[in-house]
Scaffold this active site. Structure first.
Site, PDB file in Angstrom:
ATOM      1  CG  ASP A 296      -2.183   0.875   0.921  1.00 32.86           C
ATOM      2  OD1 ASP A 296      -2.137   1.663  -0.048  1.00 32.86           O
ATOM      3  OD2 ASP A 296      -3.178   0.808   1.675  1.00 32.86           O
TER       4      ASP A 296
HETATM    5  C1  BGC Z   1      -4.883   3.357   0.074  1.00 32.65           C
HETATM    6  C2  BGC Z   1      -5.085   2.353  -1.019  1.00 32.65           C
HETATM    7  C3  BGC Z   1      -4.952   3.027  -2.354  1.00 32.65           C
HETATM    8  C4  BGC Z   1      -3.596   3.656  -2.435  1.00 32.65           C
HETATM    9  C5  BGC Z   1      -3.312   4.326  -3.763  1.00 32.65           C
HETATM   10  C6  BGC Z   1      -3.622   4.155  -0.112  1.00 32.65           C
HETATM   11  O1  BGC Z   1      -3.548   5.221   0.769  1.00 32.65           O
HETATM   12  O2  BGC Z   1      -4.881   2.700   1.320  1.00 32.65           O
HETATM   13  O3  BGC Z   1      -6.317   1.724  -0.874  1.00 32.65           O
HETATM   14  O4  BGC Z   1      -5.147   2.116  -3.391  1.00 32.65           O
HETATM   15  O5  BGC Z   1      -3.496   4.640  -1.425  1.00 32.65           O
HETATM   16  O6  BGC Z   1      -4.017   5.474  -3.943  1.00 32.65           O
END
Ligand code: BGC
Length: 765
Positions: A296
């Site tokens: 993530d």
């Molecule tokens: C989130 C994800 C997301 C990623 C990219 C993160 O902060 O937890 O779910 O896909 O950002 O934007």
């Protein structure tokens, strides 16, 4: 499409041609024939330097305005250099054919091996044409509609240069304080599982030019953040992990999801990004997942803050060794991984495994065949915002609405001769209905409730704002400010209500009050809205309360006093039209809650499939103190999981089991008669639950195991049947594996999780 091959690609192609000759494929062509893809992947891998391999494991956020000048200094310049060296395997948040194409051109035509970049984006519930938030869609229990919605999202974003979505989120969510409940399918593992599979299939289709690779997230346990506070510590048992959290991930993997995303939280004291048990043992070994895992956002770097890694280098080592294949925006791999391999801290085999997985997905998407597969400007112009997409999202929006209360058939509204007061800032809002995570869509592009109602001409509609929900126009990255004081519009609202036959109050959360980083400690109507509701009620109690929100709200007063309540979530671009059609009865609602609506915040986490405990108490009130309860409130939600009304009414009877006992490889046929006792054709979600009375580990008091969304004509009786077999009753036992256990069970069938119709059965080995 023709594109210039990079000057060094020729040797690569020769190696591919020699080594993959048995596959009898054109050497540049991608194919879904896995063994042939594997062969090509291996050949390509053999040509790559260690740095190029590590580069494939590196994902950057869009770091410069592609149409502007090339970055000359700072981190953007460094990233640009990395891109030109082939050290960027993926980018996120770059969208639109023009920009994607410009970047892909650098990767394909200017780097040594010309390996295409995979472009990811959070296409969570639509790209420009926005569907209901995922939690709302889950309320439809309509797998076809949900799949269709994912197809629309994929088609629009794939036409805009994207080839990978960071969806579906399949985190089972039991705590409505957590802002991200809006992104998933609610509190039940079974419902989450079937919806996860539908979404994966909708996004990925046959991996054609209108499809995206799916990314199942967040692996795993993220939604169990203590006290519902985002990014907080997670401490769950093995039992909960396997029986509740993991099943939707497994279902998504089985549906063919190409990628997974790990999560911000720790599990058993080890951050998910560095967690080998999750990524290596469960996902890649036990489930034989062949795709890749992306971290993530910055989660590798966050292992330092967790107190698990002493610095980014150690975090990179731990993440790589744990099976985290691609680093989203931490730079840990690109900065340190090659050195870690040379120092013997990470084996090159592990790097090869990660890169193989990444390349395989790129081959499967057809990016080696044509890196500009998603970069057709004419297709983009012809696809984005298509009329049929609007029709599609309107359809799923109507299906997502849940009728919570309808005393004296206040709904549907009469189409003529009524004076209707519409009250609430959210009624006139064209941005909020788009909900959270709709970052590709422009503000002010949703149909407001007021617009939807005004499309019906027969009534006289008067609008009063009453009170703002938020102060200013919220943005995705900045804390949303709630109006806690300004009640200057109350008098106008009261006067408007006094002169009306029916009052429609549109209250709830702004679209940016849920989503990432948006946990709430109170779940009532935000700001002064509860007071507005009670004030207007005194002037005219004939109120239809339309809730627009991204999570269950705590509304016991409204549930008690307001005659009609409609749960309309954040329904996307066509929100106002969907709501108006339901209020006017042009669409008969059939949605059912995917999460229960609590009575008080102190009940959280609250979920229907809880354990019995040693002190379960009984059905009837008791004087006794010593049982699992609160002294100031009962244990029940205001509205339970699976609950929802319709303008039709349904009666369940005649629950029959083909046999009361079954053995290995056997099954039981369960049937029930559902009668539409009204004069209106309708749809009902018939739900099947079981209870396993005794287990080697304790079992929930009830578990959803099947459902059927069925149309039943006015007056008609439909017999709905289900099958119970070993798959229905297996669970993760004390033996630490999924298996069946002989014993006694109960089956329940009905229109919500509190159905009373039940029968016993048993399973023998
Ligand atoms: C989130 C994800 C997301 C990623 C990219 C993160 O902060 O937890 O779910 O896909 O950002 O934007």
């Amino acid at each position: 499409m023709k594109y210039n091959l990079p000057k060094y690609i020729l040797p690569a192609l020769i190696v591919l041609a020699i080594s993959c000759s048995t596959a009898k494929q054109d050497i540049t062509s991608s194919t879904k024939n896995i063994s042939s893809i594997d062969c090509k992947v291996d050949s390509l891998l053999s040509l790559m330097t260690l740095e190029e391999k590590v580069g494939q494991m590196n994902q950057y956020n869009g770091f410069w305005n592609v149409t502007g000048p090339v970055p000359k200094d700072g981190s953007a310049a460094k990233k640009y250099e990395h891109l030109k060296k082939g050290w960027v395997g993926s980018m996120l948040n770059v969208k639109g054919v023009k920009d994607v194409k410009a970047l892909q051109k650098i990767a394909v035509e200017e780097t040594r091996l010309g390996i295409p970049v995979i472009f990811g984006y959070d296409v969570i519930h639509g790209y420009k044409t926005i569907s209901p938030i995922p939690l709302a869609e889950a309320a439809s229990w309509d797998l076809e509609a949900i799949k269709k919605s994912a197809e629309i999202a994929a088609a629009e974003s794939a036409a805009s240069g994207l080839n990978w979505t960071f969806a579906p989120m399949v985190d089972v969510s039991r705590d409505a304080r957590w802002g991200r409940v809006m992104e998933g399918a609610g509190e039940d593992p079974y419902l989450n599982s079937v919806i996860a599979a539908a979404r994966v299939k909708g996004f990925q289709g046959n991996l054609g030019e209108f499809n995206l690779a799916a990314c199942v997230k967040h692996f795993a346990g993220y939604s169990f953040a203590e006290a519902g506070k985002d990014y907080n510590t997670v401490d769950v048992s093995h039992n909960t992990l396997h029986n509740i959290i993991l099943p939707p991930f497994k279902a998504a993997a089985e549906a063919g999801a190409l990628t997974f995303m790990n999560s911000f939280n720790e599990l058993d004291g080890i951050p998910a990004t560095g967690n080998a048990y999750l990524q290596r043992d469960i996902l890649k070994k036990d489930w034989n997942f062949q795709g890749f895992v992306v971290s993530d956002w910055g989660s590798m770097g966050e292992m330092v803050a967790h107190g698990y890694s002493k610095d980014l280098k150690q975090a990179a080592e731990q993440a790589a060794n744990a099976g985290s294949d691609m680093d989203m925006e931490s730079s840990g791999y690109v900065e340190h991984l090659a050195a870690l391999v040379r120092e013997g801290k990470v084996s090159e085999d592990k790097i090869n495994d990660a890169v193989r997985r990444i390349l395989r997905v790129k081959f499967e998407l057809g990016l080696f065949d044509n890196p500009y597969k998603y970069c057709d400007e004419a297709r983009e112009a012809a696809t984005v915002g298509k009329k049929e997409f609007h029709e599609g999202v309107l359809d799923v929006a109507k299906k997502s609405i849940v009728l919570l209360k309808n005393n004296n058939n206040l709904l549907p509204l009469k189409k003529e001769g009524q004076r209707i007061a519409v009250i609430g800032a959210l009624a006139n809002d064209k941005t909020s209905p788009l909900g959270s995570w709709r970052i590709g869509a422009d503000d002010n592009t949703a149909v407001s409730v007021l617009e939807g109602l005004n499309a019906y001409k027969g009534n006289q509609i008067t609008y009063a704002k009453g009170a703002d929900v938020v102060i200013g126009e919220p943005t995705f990255t900045v804390e949303t400010k709630i109006n806690m004081t300004d009640k200057s519009g109350f008098t106008e609202a009261v006067n408007t209500a006094k002169n009306a036959d029916v009052v429609i109050m549109v209250l709830g959360e702004h679209g940016l009050q849920t989503g990432e980083g948006r946990s709430r400690a109170e779940l009532g109507l935000p700001g002064v809205q509860q007071e507005l509701l009670e004030t207007v009620y005194k002037a005219n109690p004939n109120i239809v309360l339309v809730l627009t929100n991204g999570r269950p709200l705590i509304i016991p007063w409204a549930a008690q006093n307001i005659p009609a309540i409609v749960e309309a979530w954040h329904l996307g671009t066509e929100s106002g039209n969907a709501i108006a059609q339901v209020l006017y009865g042009d669409y008969n609602p059939s949605g059912k809650l995917p999460m229960c609506f609590p009575k008080a915040i102190g009940q959280l986490p609250l979920y229907y499939n809880h354990k019995s405990t040693g002190r379960p108490g009984g059905e009837s009130p008791t004087e006794s103190v010593f049982w699992s309860h609160y002294t100031d409130i009962d244990n029940n939600p205001v509205y339970p999981f699976g609950y929802g009304l319709s303008y039709s009414t349904f009666e369940y009877s005649n629950l029959k089991l083909s046999t009361n006992t079954f053995a290995q490889n056997g099954q039981i046929r369960v049937s029930v008669d559902v009668k539409n006792t009204s004069k209106i054709d309708g749809k009902e979600v018939v739900q099947l639950y079981i209870r396993d009375l005794i287990g080697s580990v304790t079992r929930p008091v009830k578990e959803l195991k099947g459902f059927e969304l069925t149309e039943i004509k006015a007056g008609e009786v439909k017999t709905v049947t289900f099958t119970i077999d070993e798959k229905t009753i297996e669970f993760y036992t004390a033996n630490k594996k999924w298996e069946t256990e002989a014993g006694d069970f109960k089956v329940f069938v009905g229109g919500s999780s509190i159905t009373k119709l039940e029968a016993p059965f048993s399973y023998t080995k």
